[in-house]
Design an enzyme around this catalytic site. Structure first.
Site, PDB file in Angstrom:
ATOM      1  N   GLU A   1       0.697   5.361   7.791  1.00 48.90           N
ATOM      2  CA  GLU A   1       0.884   4.303   7.008  1.00 48.90           C
ATOM      3  C   GLU A   1      -0.393   4.311   5.488  1.00 48.90           C
ATOM      4  OE1 GLU A   1       2.571   0.906   7.654  1.00 48.90           O
ATOM      5  OE2 GLU A   1       1.593  -0.375   6.046  1.00 48.90           O
TER       6      GLU A   1
ATOM      7  N   ASP B   1      -0.906  -3.196  14.485  1.00 53.16           N
ATOM      8  CA  ASP B   1       0.025  -2.994  14.005  1.00 53.16           C
ATOM      9  C   ASP B   1       1.056  -1.952  14.761  1.00 53.16           C
ATOM     10  OD1 ASP B   1      -0.020  -5.277  12.521  1.00 53.16           O
ATOM     11  OD2 ASP B   1       0.400  -4.860  10.420  1.00 53.16           O
TER      12      ASP B   1
ATOM     13  N   SER C   1       5.751  -7.248  10.946  1.00 52.04           N
ATOM     14  CA  SER C   1       5.718  -5.268  10.681  1.00 52.04           C
ATOM     15  C   SER C   1       6.616  -4.602  11.762  1.00 52.04           C
ATOM     16  CB  SER C   1       3.952  -5.324  12.470  1.00 52.04           C
ATOM     17  OG  SER C   1       3.566  -3.885  11.788  1.00 52.04           O
TER      18      SER C   1
ATOM     19  N   TYR D   1      -4.291  -8.816  -0.148  1.00 52.23           N
ATOM     20  CA  TYR D   1      -5.261  -8.047   0.926  1.00 52.23           C
ATOM     21  C   TYR D   1      -6.290  -7.084   0.511  1.00 52.23           C
ATOM     22  CZ  TYR D   1      -4.571  -5.758   6.444  1.00 52.23           C
ATOM     23  OH  TYR D   1      -5.252  -5.288   7.079  1.00 52.23           O
TER      24      TYR D   1
ATOM     25  N   ASP E   1      -8.933  -6.980  12.134  1.00 54.71           N
ATOM     26  CA  ASP E   1      -8.827  -5.922  12.938  1.00 54.71           C
ATOM     27  C   ASP E   1      -9.705  -4.762  11.711  1.00 54.71           C
ATOM     28  OD1 ASP E   1      -6.672  -5.618  10.839  1.00 54.71           O
ATOM     29  OD2 ASP E   1      -5.843  -4.525  11.936  1.00 54.71           O
TER      30      ASP E   1
END
Ligand code: GLA
Length: 373
Positions: free
Chosen positions: A155, A167, A121, A214, A36
């Site tokens: 976020e 998400d 999520s 990540y 993504d």
């Protein structure tokens, strides 16, 4: 239903009705993992599990309660506290950036069925539900797409997690009973019918390593693009790399960047092929792509764990199983098992019988819908 529970919780905490109650689902990404933020394609479904947020104006500060007994007293306008209320506060801060609220405080009640730590999520469900409820309270008319974008900004900015857009878009936009084929570069969406069964096996592994790893993968992607731009100056996203050019380009990348790029380019193709396979009810082809996705996440993106690999290996030979892969960011979380139509319950039972795995939870996922009241 979480919406009714959030409404009741609000009334019992403050002896008045909430001004708005909105719920949003958790998500399970069928395929298209770690693409993504590289402008690729993802294929999430909304889960039947939802988080509902009830809101109302308050006399001072942020007062938030959850049905699990957590209570928060925070500042208003909101500031980051480092707990679950940041997801609500972050969304509120984004909305207030367009103009201050006409009230001195905020009351929030949260009820949720979304399992925590199961790779579905829960944070995006909370953010998107909070965005929907707060927008109503503030009298802002925002489409689900705008609410998703706002929740994503909350976020990545306020909460500080450098995630991609999947998400929040999944929680806001997924059509009922279908998967959402989302092009993360253009944000174009289409519905893909899901006529097979889905099972989610929680690993129970902690996520301790996830945030750092990540961010490391995202840095590696940036490094790879810097090197590749010497050959492909117009490169904006890693998924711009034409698959046919990979054999020529990969030797210019030092390890492990070559492996990361192979995953991203291959996974983006797999997501598109998987959407086509679902549309054609070619469940066997879909299952093979799911398996290939896991193998690539394990060997090339290196975001699996021995435990996730063991769950995948145990699931694949079971009757009724089409394919299995880690789902979500990886480094713990859950395994998604794609099962033949009508086989979900039986596959879940068979997985539970694999006692040696000690799975904390195995659940059948029933595709739900995005944002709703
Ligand atoms: C996490 C992020 C998403 C996505 C996945 C991996 O869930 O929040 O944006 O990057 O990891 O596909």
């Amino acid at each position: 239903m979480p919406s009714e529970r959030a409404d009741r919780l609000f009334r019992s905490a403050w002896s008045e009705a909430p001004a708005a109650v909105v719920s949003a689902p958790g998500r399970v990404n069928l395929i298209g993992e770690h693409v993504d933020y590289h402008g690729g394609h993802v294929l999430p479904v909304a889960t039947q599990w939802r988080t509902a947020v009830a809101v109302g104006a308050g006399p001072d500060g942020l007062a938030a309660v959850s049905e699990h007994g957590a209570q928060v007293r925070g500042a208003w306008p909101p500031v980051r506290r480092g707990d679950w209320s940041d997801y609500v506060a972050g969304v509120a801060a984004e909305l207030l950036a367009d103009g201050p609220a006409a009230f001195p405080g905020l009351r929030v009640a949260v009820a949720s069925d979304v399992p925590l730590g199961a790779g579905v999520s829960s944070s995006a469900a909370l953010e998107v539900a909070a965005a929907g409820a707060l927008a109503k309270l503030l009298g802002r008319s925002l489409a689900p797409r705008a609410l998703a974008a706002l929740a994503h900004r909350a976020e990545t900015g306020f909460v500080g997690v450098p995630c991609g857009v999947m998400d929040q878009m999944a929680a806001a936009l997924t059509p009922s009973g279908s998967a959402l084929l989302l092009n993360c570069r253009t944000l174009e969406t289409s519905a893909v019918a899901v006529r097979l069964d889905l099972v989610l096996a929680e690993s129970g592994e902690s996520h301790e390593l996830r945030a750092g790893r990540y961010a490391e993968r995202r840095r590696e992607g940036e490094e790879a693009m810097t090197i590749l731009r010497a050959v492909l100056p117009s490169l904006v996203y890693l998924t711009d790399v034409p698959p046919a050019l990979l054999p020529r380009l990969l030797p210019s990348l030092p390890a492990p960047l070559d492996r990361r790029v192979r995953h991203v380019v291959g996974e983006n193709q797999r997501a598109l092929l998987a959407a086509r396979a679902l549309e054609a009810d070619d469940f066997a082809a879909f299952g093979r792509l799911v398996d290939a996705s896991h193998d690539s996440l394990r060997d090339l993106y290196e975001c699996s764990t021995p435990r996730l690999d063991a769950i995948v290996a145990a699931a694949r030979p079971l009757p009724g199983v089409l394919g299995a892969r880690l789902v979500g960011a990886g480094w713990g979380g859950a395994v998604l098992v794609a099962a033949a139509p009508g086989e979900g319950e039986a596959v879940a039972a068979r997985l539970c019988e694999e006692g040696a795995l000690g799975l904390p939870a195995v659940r059948v996922v029933r595709p739900g819908a995005g944002l709703g009241a």
